[in-house]
Design an enzyme around this catalytic site. Structure first.
Site, PDB file in Angstrom:
ATOM      1  N   ARG A   1      -7.950   4.157  -4.446  1.00 17.26           N
ATOM      2  CA  ARG A   1      -8.891   4.609  -3.419  1.00 17.26           C
ATOM      3  C   ARG A   1      -8.932   6.132  -3.378  1.00 17.26           C
ATOM      4  NH1 ARG A   1      -9.092   6.098   2.021  1.00 17.26           N
ATOM      5  NH2 ARG A   1      -6.823   6.252   2.033  1.00 17.26           N
TER       6      ARG A   1
ATOM      7  N   TYR B   1       6.562   8.022  -2.385  1.00 20.76           N
ATOM      8  CA  TYR B   1       5.237   8.319  -2.949  1.00 20.76           C
ATOM      9  C   TYR B   1       4.996   9.827  -2.947  1.00 20.76           C
ATOM     10  CZ  TYR B   1       0.058   7.899  -3.211  1.00 20.76           C
ATOM     11  OH  TYR B   1      -1.271   7.994  -3.562  1.00 20.76           O
TER      12      TYR B   1
ATOM     13  N   LYS C   1       0.789  -1.229   0.000  1.00 20.44           N
ATOM     14  CA  LYS C   1       0.000   0.000   0.000  1.00 20.44           C
ATOM     15  C   LYS C   1       0.827   1.287   0.000  1.00 20.44           C
ATOM     16  CE  LYS C   1      -3.387  -1.183  -0.526  1.00 20.44           C
ATOM     17  NZ  LYS C   1      -3.812  -1.959  -1.724  1.00 20.44           N
TER      18      LYS C   1
ATOM     19  N   ARG D   1       6.397   5.127   1.524  1.00 25.03           N
ATOM     20  CA  ARG D   1       5.387   6.150   1.769  1.00 25.03           C
ATOM     21  C   ARG D   1       5.351   6.432   3.261  1.00 25.03           C
ATOM     22  NH1 ARG D   1      -0.977   4.934   0.268  1.00 25.03           N
ATOM     23  NH2 ARG D   1      -1.586   7.112   0.048  1.00 25.03           N
TER      24      ARG D   1
ATOM     25  N   HIS E   1       7.069  -7.554  -2.707  1.00 23.19           N
ATOM     26  CA  HIS E   1       6.949  -6.882  -1.408  1.00 23.19           C
ATOM     27  C   HIS E   1       7.981  -7.442  -0.425  1.00 23.19           C
ATOM     28  CE1 HIS E   1       3.454  -4.542  -2.376  1.00 23.19           C
ATOM     29  NE2 HIS E   1       2.617  -5.553  -2.467  1.00 23.19           N
TER      30      HIS E   1
ATOM     31  N   THR F   1       1.081   0.045  -7.356  1.00 21.44           N
ATOM     32  CA  THR F   1       0.281   0.093  -8.583  1.00 21.44           C
ATOM     33  C   THR F   1       0.750   1.250  -9.465  1.00 21.44           C
ATOM     34  OG1 THR F   1      -1.567  -0.693  -7.234  1.00 21.44           O
ATOM     35  CG2 THR F   1      -2.096   0.129  -9.436  1.00 21.44           C
TER      36      THR F   1
HETATM   37  P1  PAP Z   1      -0.639  -2.944  -3.164  1.00 27.41           P
HETATM   38  O1  PAP Z   1       0.324  -3.052  -2.024  1.00 27.41           O
HETATM   39  O2  PAP Z   1      -1.922  -3.703  -2.925  1.00 27.41           O
HETATM   40  O3  PAP Z   1      -0.026  -3.240  -4.501  1.00 27.41           O
HETATM   41  P2  PAP Z   1      -0.346  -0.140  -3.665  1.00 27.41           P
HETATM   42  O4  PAP Z   1      -0.571   0.100  -5.102  1.00 27.41           O
HETATM   43  O5  PAP Z   1       1.061  -0.213  -3.194  1.00 27.41           O
HETATM   44  O6  PAP Z   1      -1.153  -1.418  -3.199  1.00 27.41           O
HETATM   45  O7  PAP Z   1      -1.032   1.017  -2.843  1.00 27.41           O
HETATM   46  C1  PAP Z   1      -2.325   1.463  -3.077  1.00 27.41           C
HETATM   47  C2  PAP Z   1      -2.330   2.945  -2.803  1.00 27.41           C
HETATM   48  O8  PAP Z   1      -1.779   3.648  -3.923  1.00 27.41           O
HETATM   49  C3  PAP Z   1      -3.729   3.484  -2.608  1.00 27.41           C
HETATM   50  O9  PAP Z   1      -3.593   4.567  -1.696  1.00 27.41           O
HETATM   51  P3  PAP Z   1      -4.796   5.143  -0.834  1.00 27.41           P
HETATM   52  O10 PAP Z   1      -5.478   3.973  -0.195  1.00 27.41           O
HETATM   53  O11 PAP Z   1      -4.145   6.039   0.169  1.00 27.41           O
HETATM   54  O12 PAP Z   1      -5.662   5.887  -1.778  1.00 27.41           O
HETATM   55  C4  PAP Z   1      -4.069   3.931  -4.015  1.00 27.41           C
HETATM   56  O13 PAP Z   1      -5.132   4.856  -4.069  1.00 27.41           O
HETATM   57  C5  PAP Z   1      -2.753   4.553  -4.432  1.00 27.41           C
HETATM   58  N1  PAP Z   1      -2.595   4.668  -5.884  1.00 27.41           N
HETATM   59  C6  PAP Z   1      -2.887   3.741  -6.831  1.00 27.41           C
HETATM   60  N2  PAP Z   1      -2.619   4.216  -8.046  1.00 27.41           N
HETATM   61  C7  PAP Z   1      -2.166   5.476  -7.888  1.00 27.41           C
HETATM   62  C8  PAP Z   1      -1.732   6.504  -8.790  1.00 27.41           C
HETATM   63  N3  PAP Z   1      -1.738   6.311 -10.097  1.00 27.41           N
HETATM   64  N4  PAP Z   1      -1.324   7.679  -8.268  1.00 27.41           N
HETATM   65  C9  PAP Z   1      -1.314   7.874  -6.943  1.00 27.41           C
HETATM   66  N5  PAP Z   1      -1.715   6.953  -6.034  1.00 27.41           N
HETATM   67  C10 PAP Z   1      -2.128   5.765  -6.499  1.00 27.41           C
END
Ligand code: PAP
Length: 341
Positions: A306, A239, A88, A177, A154, A92
């Site tokens: 999200r 991030y 998280k 992050r 991870h 992505t």
């Molecule tokens: P994972 O560990 O399941 O792969 P990961 O992608 O690392 O998840 O983290 C998801 C977070 O990245 C989410 O943060 P939030 O819950 O605080 O919103 C998601 O919204 C955010 N995220 C995904 N894609 C993007 C993007 N293109 N730009 C910025 N943040 C993003």
């Protein structure tokens, strides 16, 4: 060095275009341990579905893959790029950015046919732990990908196989992050399968080091130290820094993987095109990434998008909780030169 039988197409190409569905397995939606012997033999936290493996907390569904990777199932190739991250923390996003940057020759980022317009980033770049859960299938699928290959993990730096962590031909791009935002994101994600998961539980566990990718301080320190020791093979990204300057970080990424933007690409605004293509708003708005869109995993593609901002922790933590986690991080990172303050 590329092997003699490597495909002639130049990579990276979308993983699912070559290998079919995104690799599973998915976490079962119950509190019982899975029956894989390698996971079941380890101490764990049943509620959080974690296993304690070699000093790191690993999701139990990932243990077989981690074990297989460490036992040599992964055969490295020159040019491999591994995207590493705690859960998280922007995986992505980094998958999208790295894919769009490294594949920009074959797929112009402003082009109408770009793979990221029809595929979720997790369909373009596979998770190694999932892929190698079936080690022979993992080896075969990785072997089918043209070089340079992109993959993600991870795993803590400390448990990477030497074929990745001590290999000058393999580059690692790390993203982390602010841990407070990571925990909030983790909690929201976890509630999809455990609706009664309390944020206070996730928080308390994490302060004790127990979380996905935990102890979180060890995860970031491992890659931080590696990036200091070997800046040409480990790039350390945050991030929040990418949020502030996405195009600047695309340039950094491009230079790091040995594909710096040419003057013509600069003049054409390629870095900005990649940043735009991979932005939260652009990706989240695509049909493939709506809540309904789904790969082969339990989570719909929309679950990976999200809020996409920094600072959401303030909506979930009391000032006292924030101070406590900050203090834990500060103590654990003291002397490293790394800070999340
Ligand atoms: P994972 O560990 O399941 O792969 P990961 O992608 O690392 O998840 O983290 C998801 C977070 O990245 C989410 O943060 P939030 O819950 O605080 O919103 C998601 O919204 C955010 N995220 C995904 N894609 C993007 C993007 N293109 N730009 C910025 N943040 C993003």
């Amino acid at each position: 060095m590329a092997t003699a039988n490597a495909p002639s197409v130049v990579g990276p190409v979308p993983f699912t275009d070559v290998c079919g569905a995104r690799p599973g397995p998915v976490p079962p939606p119950n509190d019982h341990d899975d029956d894989d012997a390698s996971a079941a033999a380890l101490p764990g936290d049943a509620r959080l579905r974690l296993r304690w493996y070699q000093g790191t907390w690993v999701p139990r569904v990932c243990v077989p893959g981690v074990v297989a990777i460490r036992q040599g199932s992964f055969a490295p190739r020159r040019g491999d790029v591994v995207l590493a991250s705690p859960h998280k923390c922007g995986t992505t996003w980094l998958k999208a950015l790295a894919f769009a940057t490294m594949a920009r020759g074959a797929y112009p980022p402003a082009g109408a046919g770009h793979p990221l317009l029809r595929l979720n980033p997790h369909d373009c770049v596979p998770f190694m732990e999932m892929l190698f859960a079936d080690s022979s299938a993992g080896s075969r699928k990785m072997g089918a990908l043209p070089s340079p290959r992109l993959m993600a993990t991870h795993m803590h730096h400390a448990i990477l196989p030497a074929s990745i962590s001590n290999n000058p031909d393999c580059k690692i791009v790390y993203i982390c992050r602010n841990p407070k935002d990571m925990l909030v994101s983790l909690w929201h994600f976890g509630r999809r399968v455990q609706p009664d998961l309390a944020f206070s539980d996730v928080f308390e566990h994490a302060c004790e080091g127990v979380s996905f990718s935990g102890p979180i301080w060890d995860h970031v320190l491992g890659y931080w130290n590696a990036s200091k020791e070997s800046p040409e093979t480990v790039l350390f990204l945050r991030y929040e820094e990418i949020l502030l300057d996405p195009a600047g970080n695309v340039r950094r990424l491009a230079r790091f993987v040995g594909q710096p933007l040419s003057p013509a690409e600069e003049a054409a605004g390629v870095a900005e095109d990649i940043a735009r293509l991979c932005s939260f708003e652009a990706l989240r708005g695509l049909e493939v990434n709506t809540a309904a869109g789904s790969g082969s995993l339990l989570f719909p593609n929309g679950a990976y998008f999200r809020r996409g901002q920094a600072g959401d922790w303030a909506n979930h933590m009391t000032p006292e909780m924030a101070r406590r986690l900050d203090a834990v991080m500060e103590e654990k990172l003291r002397g490293s030169g790394l800070s999340f303050a």
